[in-house]
Enzyme design. Structure first.
Site, PDB file in Angstrom:
ATOM      1  N   HIS A 161       0.836  -1.189   0.000  1.00 10.13           N
ATOM      2  CA  HIS A 161       0.000   0.000   0.000  1.00 10.13           C
ATOM      3  C   HIS A 161       0.881   1.252   0.000  1.00 10.13           C
ATOM      4  O   HIS A 161       2.073   1.205   0.318  1.00 10.13           O
ATOM      5  CB  HIS A 161      -0.955   0.012   1.207  1.00 10.13           C
ATOM      6  CG  HIS A 161      -0.280   0.071   2.545  1.00 10.13           C
ATOM      7  ND1 HIS A 161       0.182   1.248   3.103  1.00 10.13           N
ATOM      8  CD2 HIS A 161       0.008  -0.903   3.449  1.00 10.13           C
ATOM      9  CE1 HIS A 161       0.704   1.003   4.285  1.00 10.13           C
ATOM     10  NE2 HIS A 161       0.620  -0.302   4.533  1.00 10.13           N
ATOM     11  N   CYS A 177       2.655  -5.013   6.961  1.00 10.55           N
ATOM     12  CA  CYS A 177       2.375  -4.609   5.585  1.00 10.55           C
ATOM     13  C   CYS A 177       3.620  -4.061   4.894  1.00 10.55           C
ATOM     14  O   CYS A 177       4.650  -3.808   5.524  1.00 10.55           O
ATOM     15  CB  CYS A 177       1.267  -3.562   5.563  1.00 10.55           C
ATOM     16  SG  CYS A 177      -0.373  -4.271   5.773  1.00 10.55           S
TER      17      CYS A 177
END
Length: 202
Positions: A161, A177
């Site tokens: 992301h 992440c």
């Protein structure tokens, strides 16, 4: 008399040759040469049938090859390098710096596939009781401009992301992440699709 007999004998032999030459079956041609056209015709027909068969076999192969050998995009994330590599087959297409999970929240290693893609995602904070939601396109949205998920435990997800914290890229600071610059994650989003393989290694 002897001379006359010899001459007569030669004349009789010559006459016999002339006479026999008028016989229809004296000079009989072998069956192989008696009718060459059918043989040539058979050779031509066989060659033509073979050529047409080869053409029929070649056409399906030409249609199948592009699909069979089409090279798909796949991703290689090297945690120690803090780098994401994008390959098409064996050819490197792009590489991007990333931030990865911090100690205790390490980014999982293994073979995965992209399972979720969102443009301008909202973010639900899992670390507060009321699950605060930060809307899309917010300047402080931790997910940035794109979400590309590749791991889940059925409840939470881990993925690539964007991030507003540009200084964190290249560090081990996330909760698992993979953070990217927004301009890089936009490019990545256009290269991948649901099902794209992701390999994460140390």
């Amino acid at each position: 008399m002897t001379t006359i007999a010899v001459l007569f004998s030669l004349q009789s032999y010559a006459t016999a040759q002339v006479t026999n030459s008028n016989q229809p079956n004296f000079y009989q041609v072998s069956p192989l040469k008696s009718n060459p056209l059918p043989l040539r015709s058979n050779i031509f027909n066989y060659s033509e049938r073979k050529r047409r068969l080869l053409l029929k076999l070649q056409h399906p192969i030409q249609r199948i090859i592009p699909n069979t050998f089409e090279q798909e995009i796949h991703l290689l994330l090297k945690l120690n390098e803090r780098k994401l590599y994008v390959y098409r087959g064996d050819s490197l297409q792009a590489s991007y710096p990333v931030a990865i999970g911090k100690p205790g929240w390490e980014t999982p290693t293994g073979k995965f596939k992209i399972i979720h893609m969102v443009q301008n995602p909202a973010w639900e904070n899992p670390f507060v009781p009321n699950r605060e939601i930060i809307p899309p396109k917010s300047s402080n949205n931790p997910l940035g401009e794109r979400w590309i998920g590749f791991w889940t435990d059925g409840k939470d997800e881990i993925g690539f992301h964007g991030t507003p914290s540009v200084k964190s890229v290249g560090q081990a600071v996330s909760h698992g992440c993979v953070r990217m610059y927004n301009h890089d994650v936009r490019k990545l989003y256009e290269l991948v699709k649901i099902g794209t393989p992701v390999l994460v290694t140390k």
